[in-house]
Design an enzyme around this catalytic site. Structure first.
Site, PDB file in Angstrom:
ATOM      1  N   LYS A   1      16.001  24.245 -22.433  1.00 33.36           N
ATOM      2  CA  LYS A   1      16.687  24.753 -21.242  1.00 33.36           C
ATOM      3  C   LYS A   1      17.898  25.581 -21.654  1.00 33.36           C
ATOM      4  O   LYS A   1      18.699  25.158 -22.487  1.00 33.36           O
ATOM      5  CB  LYS A   1      17.112  23.594 -20.342  1.00 33.36           C
ATOM      6  CG  LYS A   1      17.822  24.039 -19.069  1.00 33.36           C
ATOM      7  CD  LYS A   1      17.844  22.943 -18.017  1.00 33.36           C
ATOM      8  CE  LYS A   1      18.658  21.746 -18.402  1.00 33.36           C
ATOM      9  NZ  LYS A   1      18.751  20.762 -17.298  1.00 33.36           N
TER      10      LYS A   1
ATOM     11  N   ASP B   1      19.794  11.763  -8.966  1.00 33.75           N
ATOM     12  CA  ASP B   1      18.959  12.858  -8.459  1.00 33.75           C
ATOM     13  C   ASP B   1      17.483  12.600  -8.738  1.00 33.75           C
ATOM     14  O   ASP B   1      16.723  13.509  -9.054  1.00 33.75           O
ATOM     15  CB  ASP B   1      19.387  14.187  -9.088  1.00 33.75           C
ATOM     16  CG  ASP B   1      18.866  15.398  -8.305  1.00 33.75           C
ATOM     17  OD1 ASP B   1      18.610  15.249  -7.096  1.00 33.75           O
ATOM     18  OD2 ASP B   1      18.707  16.470  -8.902  1.00 33.75           O
TER      19      ASP B   1
END
Length: 424
Positions: free
Chosen positions: A45, A138
């Site tokens: 990422k 999350d």
């Protein structure tokens, strides 16, 4: 597997990871399929240069520290990172499988016994996370990958140390994904407890077995209103009777009324054992079931997800999006967190029953992935040969990587797929 060739402007290597293709992108960054010097596949990422600033670096550094702290067989492993690089990057284990959201969208819901197996696996994994002093904050279908060795939890970008007094979230900010957010989290109550992850896991299991969330509405503001209203019960329509007590408890409005993660595991085991099956058998069946459906292709229509326009903030509320409106997560990619940071005006955060402070506060909602242009093609390197340096990029090490079998197969599929689409 949704992998596309690198664009001309993409880096060809980050740290010791060679980049082989693109596997996902969001408002904050891009995720690449990478390979280590030893041939280990990785999801790398990278923060987009346009959004690299001191705050994004600090959040990225926090995510790196969290991933260094946690471990477990159901957590995508940390492989390497550099938050101080010109392009900050983070490499984690590459999980070759779709996320739960994509699986349900493509193949339909899971049977109740396999949903119970998923619940037991994830509850046990979250217990390990909590034991290390962390909350995920999350958890959602897009953050659970269904790999060949079973489900794994990804994206700890919003994880928080439960005992820490240092946080990147301001006192009146709400962080998370609304449709899977616990009422106290949506209302800005702090400090949060392990119960927020219990609620999110309940919302995830509800989606796995029914295909819908506890609260759904036309606008993000309406979702927030439904979530924080103690008089509005979650939508449990379509839940099999054997899972109803479990999900009712996990989605209770009050944090104290929800079961512990240990109790969730025990209730999931009871559902499985009532079917005359052992938990280990159910776990194996879950992995075999998802793998088999992938091999046979879609069994349910993949309806497009509508994009909801953002309403204008009301009452002076400032909304800062830290990612896109939740694009579909490609297989194996740890998504760049598509959640939002909501600033709630007022001297103190409201309690769970007090929702007016959230009035007019929009939040991120699912959006259709962008179409990738076919014309942006890039010549693929031959196996065993690293791409040549591109002007303006750091010179690469003078060595040759031996590609893994998986990398060679991926490259071959890319060449075949794009050759078939070529207009000449």
């Amino acid at each position: 597997m949704q992998i596309t060739p690198l664009n001309p402007e993409d880096p060809v290597a980050l740290g010791d990871f060679e980049l082989l293709g693109r596997i996902g992108q969001g408002g904050m960054g891009q995720v690449f399929l990478g390979e280590s010097l030893g041939g280990e596949p990785a999801a790398v990422k990278v923060i987009k240069p346009s959004v690299v600033d001191s705050e994004s670096r600090q959040r990225f550094a926090q995510e790196i520290e969290v991933l260094k702290t946690i471990w477990g067989p159901r957590i995508a492993a940390f492989l390497g990172a550099d938050a101080e690089a010109e392009q900050p990057w983070l490499a984690t284990e590459y999980v070759d499988g779709p996320d739960l959201a994509k699986h349900v969208k493509t193949h339909g819901t899971l049977p109740s016994v396999l949903t119970a197996a998923l619940g037991a696996i994830l509850a046990e994994a979250l217990s390990g996370v909590h034991a290390q002093g962390l909350l995920h904050r999350d958890l959602k279908p897009a953050n659970v990958l269904l790999g060949p060795n079973g489900p794994k939890i990804i994206d700890f970008g919003l994880a928080a140390f439960t005992e820490s007094s240092v946080s990147l979230t301001a006192p009146h900010q709400v962080v998370g994904t609304p449709v899977c957010m616990a009422p106290e989290q949506a209302a800005g109550v702090k400090p949060l407890t392990a119960a927020v992850d219990v609620y999110a896991l309940g919302a995830l299991l509800l989606f796995a077995v029914t295909g819908h969330h506890p609260h759904e509405a036309a606008t993000p503001y309406m979702v927030f209103h439904l979530v924080t209203d103690p008089g509005t019960a979650p939508d449990l329509s379509g839940v099999p009777e054997e899972l109803l007590p479990l999900l009712t408890g996990m989605l209770a409005h009050g944090a104290a009324d929800r079961p512990s993660l240990t109790e969730v595991v025990q209730q999931c085991r009871s559902v499985i054992e009532a079917r005359g099956m052992k938990i280990a058998q159910a776990r194996r069946r879950l992995t075999a079931h998802t793998a088999e459906q992938r091999r046979h292709g879609p069994t349910a229509p993949a309806d497009s997800v509508p994009t909801v326009a953002r309403p204008a903030p009301a009452n002076g509320t400032r909304v800062t999006e830290t990612g896109p409106a939740e694009p579909e997560t490609p297989a194996g990619a740890p998504p760049v967190s598509p959640t939002v940071v909501e600033t709630v005006p007022g001297p103190a955060a409201p309690q769970a029953h007090d929702s007016p402070a959230l009035s007019g506060t929009p939040a991120a909602v699912p959006a259709e992935p962008r179409d990738r242009p076919r014309g942006d093609r890039r010549e693929q390197p031959q196996p065993g040969h690293r791409p040549s340096a591109v002007p303006g990029r750091p010179k690469e090490p003078a060595h040759t990587l031996r590609h893994s079998v998986q990398a060679r197969r991926t490259a071959e599929r890319l060449r075949t797929a794009y050759a078939a689409k070529a207009p000449f």
